[in-house]
Structure formats: structure tokens, C-alpha cells
Design a protein around this motif. Structure first.
Motif, PDB file in Angstrom:
ATOM      1  N   ALA A  71      72.766  91.273  75.066  1.00  0.00           N
ATOM      2  CA  ALA A  71      74.080  90.976  74.553  1.00  0.00           C
ATOM      3  C   ALA A  71      73.855  90.154  73.047  1.00  0.00           C
ATOM      4  CB  ALA A  71      74.856  90.308  75.543  1.00  0.00           C
ATOM      5  N   GLY A  72      74.482  90.334  72.132  1.00  0.00           N
ATOM      6  CA  GLY A  72      74.348  89.425  70.944  1.00  0.00           C
ATOM      7  C   GLY A  72      73.016  89.729  70.183  1.00  0.00           C
ATOM      8  N   VAL A  73      72.632  88.892  69.348  1.00  0.00           N
ATOM      9  CA  VAL A  73      71.434  89.166  68.563  1.00  0.00           C
ATOM     10  C   VAL A  73      70.237  87.884  68.826  1.00  0.00           C
ATOM     11  CG1 VAL A  73      70.722  89.173  66.104  1.00  0.00           C
ATOM     12  CG2 VAL A  73      72.796  89.917  66.832  1.00  0.00           C
ATOM     13  N   LEU A  74      69.054  88.626  68.979  1.00  0.00           N
ATOM     14  CA  LEU A  74      67.933  87.862  68.884  1.00  0.00           C
ATOM     15  C   LEU A  74      67.275  87.617  67.397  1.00  0.00           C
ATOM     16  CD1 LEU A  74      65.614  86.210  70.250  1.00  0.00           C
ATOM     17  CD2 LEU A  74      64.167  88.556  70.530  1.00  0.00           C
ATOM     18  N   SER A  75      67.565  86.474  66.688  1.00  0.00           N
ATOM     19  CA  SER A  75      67.114  86.336  65.372  1.00  0.00           C
ATOM     20  C   SER A  75      65.627  86.134  65.291  1.00  0.00           C
ATOM     21  CB  SER A  75      67.878  85.387  64.672  1.00  0.00           C
ATOM     22  OG  SER A  75      67.502  84.166  65.035  1.00  0.00           O
ATOM     23  N   VAL A  76      64.918  86.298  64.300  1.00  0.00           N
ATOM     24  CA  VAL A  76      63.467  85.954  63.929  1.00  0.00           C
ATOM     25  C   VAL A  76      63.440  84.493  64.413  1.00  0.00           C
ATOM     26  CG1 VAL A  76      61.669  85.454  62.305  1.00  0.00           C
ATOM     27  CG2 VAL A  76      62.892  87.652  62.512  1.00  0.00           C
ATOM     28  N   GLU A  77      64.222  83.529  63.812  1.00  0.00           N
ATOM     29  CA  GLU A  77      64.421  82.071  64.227  1.00  0.00           C
ATOM     30  C   GLU A  77      64.221  81.702  65.537  1.00  0.00           C
ATOM     31  OE1 GLU A  77      66.496  83.572  61.874  1.00  0.00           O
ATOM     32  OE2 GLU A  77      65.517  83.233  60.032  1.00  0.00           O
ATOM     33  N   ASP A  78      65.223  82.472  66.388  1.00  0.00           N
ATOM     34  CA  ASP A  78      65.331  82.588  67.863  1.00  0.00           C
ATOM     35  C   ASP A  78      64.001  82.972  68.378  1.00  0.00           C
ATOM     36  OD1 ASP A  78      68.016  81.539  67.619  1.00  0.00           O
ATOM     37  OD2 ASP A  78      68.586  83.873  67.845  1.00  0.00           O
ATOM     38  N   ALA A  79      63.375  83.948  67.990  1.00  0.00           N
ATOM     39  CA  ALA A  79      62.339  84.299  68.353  1.00  0.00           C
ATOM     40  C   ALA A  79      60.996  83.481  68.483  1.00  0.00           C
ATOM     41  CB  ALA A  79      61.672  85.668  67.851  1.00  0.00           C
ATOM     42  N   VAL A  80      60.965  82.774  67.120  1.00  0.00           N
ATOM     43  CA  VAL A  80      60.153  81.751  66.542  1.00  0.00           C
ATOM     44  C   VAL A  80      60.153  80.566  67.676  1.00  0.00           C
ATOM     45  CG1 VAL A  80      59.220  79.960  64.957  1.00  0.00           C
ATOM     46  CG2 VAL A  80      59.640  82.446  64.278  1.00  0.00           C
ATOM     47  N   ARG A  81      61.383  80.032  68.023  1.00  0.00           N
ATOM     48  CA  ARG A  81      61.289  79.268  69.076  1.00  0.00           C
ATOM     49  C   ARG A  81      60.916  79.430  70.377  1.00  0.00           C
ATOM     50  NH1 ARG A  81      65.762  78.123  65.735  1.00  0.00           N
ATOM     51  NH2 ARG A  81      67.408  79.468  66.791  1.00  0.00           N
ATOM     52  N   ARG A  82      61.314  80.777  70.725  1.00  0.00           N
ATOM     53  CA  ARG A  82      60.943  81.240  72.144  1.00  0.00           C
ATOM     54  C   ARG A  82      59.261  81.103  72.065  1.00  0.00           C
ATOM     55  NH1 ARG A  82      64.512  83.488  75.690  1.00  0.00           N
ATOM     56  NH2 ARG A  82      62.960  84.853  76.399  1.00  0.00           N
ATOM     57  N   LEU A  83      58.920  81.516  70.980  1.00  0.00           N
ATOM     58  CA  LEU A  83      57.290  81.362  71.037  1.00  0.00           C
ATOM     59  C   LEU A  83      56.800  80.142  70.974  1.00  0.00           C
ATOM     60  CD1 LEU A  83      56.735  84.560  68.431  1.00  0.00           C
ATOM     61  CD2 LEU A  83      56.258  84.393  70.940  1.00  0.00           C
ATOM     62  N   HIS A  84      57.672  79.032  70.597  1.00  0.00           N
ATOM     63  CA  HIS A  84      57.159  77.729  70.757  1.00  0.00           C
ATOM     64  C   HIS A  84      56.593  77.278  69.406  1.00  0.00           C
ATOM     65  CE1 HIS A  84      56.844  77.878  75.428  1.00  0.00           C
ATOM     66  NE2 HIS A  84      57.834  78.118  75.132  1.00  0.00           N
ATOM     67  N   PHE A  85      56.950  77.685  68.436  1.00  0.00           N
ATOM     68  CA  PHE A  85      56.816  77.565  67.064  1.00  0.00           C
ATOM     69  C   PHE A  85      57.809  76.817  66.634  1.00  0.00           C
ATOM     70  CE2 PHE A  85      53.330  80.120  67.702  1.00  0.00           C
ATOM     71  CZ  PHE A  85      52.270  79.820  66.822  1.00  0.00           C
ATOM     72  N   ASP A  86      57.662  75.824  65.502  1.00  0.00           N
ATOM     73  CA  ASP A  86      58.699  75.068  64.925  1.00  0.00           C
ATOM     74  C   ASP A  86      59.654  76.005  63.709  1.00  0.00           C
ATOM     75  OD1 ASP A  86      58.717  72.824  66.403  1.00  0.00           O
ATOM     76  OD2 ASP A  86      56.914  71.889  64.815  1.00  0.00           O
ATOM     77  N   GLN A  87      58.600  76.611  62.678  1.00  0.00           N
ATOM     78  CA  GLN A  87      59.235  77.340  61.726  1.00  0.00           C
ATOM     79  C   GLN A  87      58.142  78.461  61.295  1.00  0.00           C
ATOM     80  OE1 GLN A  87      60.673  74.942  58.614  1.00  0.00           O
ATOM     81  NE2 GLN A  87      61.312  76.909  57.453  1.00  0.00           N
ATOM     82  N   PRO A  88      58.353  79.468  60.917  1.00  0.00           N
ATOM     83  CA  PRO A  88      57.489  80.561  60.394  1.00  0.00           C
ATOM     84  C   PRO A  88      57.167  80.118  59.036  1.00  0.00           C
ATOM     85  CG  PRO A  88      59.350  81.602  60.420  1.00  0.00           C
ATOM     86  CD  PRO A  88      59.689  80.049  61.109  1.00  0.00           C
ATOM     87  N   PRO A  89      55.926  80.035  58.430  1.00  0.00           N
ATOM     88  CA  PRO A  89      55.442  80.019  57.205  1.00  0.00           C
ATOM     89  C   PRO A  89      55.860  81.286  56.385  1.00  0.00           C
ATOM     90  CG  PRO A  89      53.713  80.306  58.470  1.00  0.00           C
ATOM     91  CD  PRO A  89      54.597  80.285  59.282  1.00  0.00           C
ATOM     92  N   ASN A  90      55.961  81.452  55.066  1.00  0.00           N
ATOM     93  CA  ASN A  90      56.273  82.275  54.318  1.00  0.00           C
ATOM     94  C   ASN A  90      55.061  82.921  53.793  1.00  0.00           C
ATOM     95  OD1 ASN A  90      57.402  84.323  52.973  1.00  0.00           O
ATOM     96  ND2 ASN A  90      58.155  83.244  51.290  1.00  0.00           N
ATOM     97  N   GLU A  91      54.098  83.428  54.800  1.00  0.00           N
ATOM     98  CA  GLU A  91      52.802  83.938  54.493  1.00  0.00           C
ATOM     99  C   GLU A  91      52.435  85.061  54.974  1.00  0.00           C
ATOM    100  OE1 GLU A  91      49.514  81.233  54.825  1.00  0.00           O
ATOM    101  OE2 GLU A  91      50.946  79.360  54.725  1.00  0.00           O
ATOM    102  N   PRO A  92      53.511  86.312  54.461  1.00  0.00           N
ATOM    103  CA  PRO A  92      53.211  87.426  55.221  1.00  0.00           C
ATOM    104  C   PRO A  92      51.945  88.137  55.222  1.00  0.00           C
ATOM    105  CG  PRO A  92      54.795  87.538  53.655  1.00  0.00           C
ATOM    106  CD  PRO A  92      54.472  86.139  53.681  1.00  0.00           C
ATOM    107  N   HIS A  93      51.232  87.854  54.211  1.00  0.00           N
ATOM    108  CA  HIS A  93      49.954  88.742  54.290  1.00  0.00           C
ATOM    109  C   HIS A  93      48.781  87.831  54.653  1.00  0.00           C
ATOM    110  CE1 HIS A  93      51.996  91.803  52.029  1.00  0.00           C
ATOM    111  NE2 HIS A  93      52.521  90.798  50.980  1.00  0.00           N
ATOM    112  N   ARG A  94      48.990  86.864  55.339  1.00  0.00           N
ATOM    113  CA  ARG A  94      47.803  86.011  55.718  1.00  0.00           C
ATOM    114  C   ARG A  94      47.126  86.572  56.800  1.00  0.00           C
ATOM    115  NH1 ARG A  94      48.373  80.239  58.922  1.00  0.00           N
ATOM    116  NH2 ARG A  94      46.055  80.107  59.138  1.00  0.00           N
TER     117      ARG A  94
END
Length: 197
Positions: free
Chosen positions: A30-53
Motif C-alpha cells: 500500500a502507498g508508495v516506496l520512494s527512492v528516499e525511503d529506499a535509501v533510508r531502508r538501505l541505511h544510507f543518509d542521502q544518495p549522491p547525484n553521481e549516476p555514472h559513477r
């Protein structure tokens, strides 16, 4: 219909020519799992904006769920990515490696299922069908990916696993998705370190 989906994935994998690959889809009940929620579930604070790294774990918002793509497919990262699974979610994981091994893990709430090809890695004497759990309805389809005494495999097992994920989740892995806007997480340092360091 299933054969057409498998053929499309087979052609896509052949075209991409990847050595290693890991793909997940996680959809909330139910509801939405956002990328931000997923990042928290993965135990990271915030994803960097480096998609080609190189070595980054790529996260895509697809409908109400999140897709991850990992072109490195190192062992520790499978455990990390399974943090997305859990009660209230349906989660699929498919990977293959340079040795031609394919793995699939599914979790629907608390129900789990596994597929390892060519054989269960941790339980080599266990028939692969004994571990399927929620994948049992696909046993006949997936069986085409295994050699039998009298015949070679009739289907690409990785393509068949990706087709199952699409049928179950409604999410299609294709080049449009791969090239769409996404976030990326840096690979954990311990996953990059050689064994014994």
C-alpha cells in the motif's frame, strides 16, 4: 505471452553483453516506496547525484515502487539490498555473474523463495524446486532453464527470471528504464575490499 517476454529479455541481455548484473524491484502493498525511503531502508543518509559513477547502486522510481540496478554484483551488496524486503512489501532480486550463474530471490511479506542456477549454492543436494516458495506457480516455466538427463535447457534462465519479475510486479526492465533519471549510492567500502583485508 510468457515466451515473448522471455525472448525480449534474452535479446536484451545478449545485446547488452554484460558480465555481471543485479536487478531488484520492490513494491509496497500500500502507498508508495520512494527512492528516499529506499535509501533510508538501505541505511544510507542521502544518495549522491553521481549516476555514472562506477560501482554505484542505481535507484529508479517506477510507479509506487523502486528498482535498483547494480552492474558490479558483489556478494555483500546482495545482503544490503535485501534490506528493501520486508513485511508490507513484495521484493524480487535477479542476478547473474561472469561464471554464468543466475540467482533469484523473492519475498512477499514473510514468504521467501530462492532459485540458484545451475544448482542451489548453499544446499547442493537440495532439489531447486524445494526452495521456490512464492515462485512455485512458475515451476514448469522455470524448469525449462535446467538441463535434464535427456535434453539441454530450452530457455535462458536469467531471461525467464526477469520475465517472472515483470509478470508479478508489472515492472518492465528495458533500455528506457535504464536511461531514465535516477539516483545512485556509492558502493560500500567493505564490498570493494579484497577478501581478508
Amino acid at each position: 505471452m510468457f515466451d515473448d517476454i522471455v525472448a525480449r529479455y534474452h535479446n536484451m541481455l545478449d545485446y547488452l553483453g554484460l558480465d555481471t548484473f543485479a536487478y531488484t524491484v520492490t513494491v509496497p502493498d500500500a502507498g508508495v516506496l520512494s527512492v528516499e525511503d529506499a535509501v533510508r531502508r538501505l541505511h544510507f543518509d542521502q544518495p549522491p547525484n553521481e549516476p555514472h559513477r562506477r560501482g554505484a547502486l542505481h535507484l529508479y522510481q517506477v510507479g509506487s515502487g523502486v528498482v535498483t540496478l547494480d552492474w558490479v554484483n558483489l556478494g555483500d551488496r546482495e545482503q544490503m539490498i535485501q534490506r528493501l524486503a520486508g513485511d508490507g512489501f513484495r521484493h524480487w532480486y535477479v542476478s547473474f555473474d561472469i561464471n554464468g550463474s543466475t540467482s533469484m530471490y523473492v519475498r512477499y511479506g514473510i514468504a521467501e523463495g530462492y532459485l540458484d542456477h545451475p544448482e542451489p549454492a548453499s544446499l547442493p543436494s537440495t532439489p531447486w524446486t524445494d526452495l521456490l516458495g512464492p515462485l512455485i506457480p512458475f515451476t514448469k516455466i522455470l524448469a525449462g532453464g535446467y538441463d535434464s538427463e535427456g535434453a539441454e535447457a530450452s530457455v535462458d534462465i536469467t531471461a525467464a527470471c526477469l520475465a517472472v519479475v515483470e509478470l508479478e510486479s508489472g515492472v518492465r526492465l528495458d533500455e528506457d528504464l535504464m536511461h531514465s533519471a535516477h539516483s545512485a549510492l556509492p558502493i560500500p567500502i567493505q564490498a570493494m575490499a579484497p577478501a581478508g583485508t
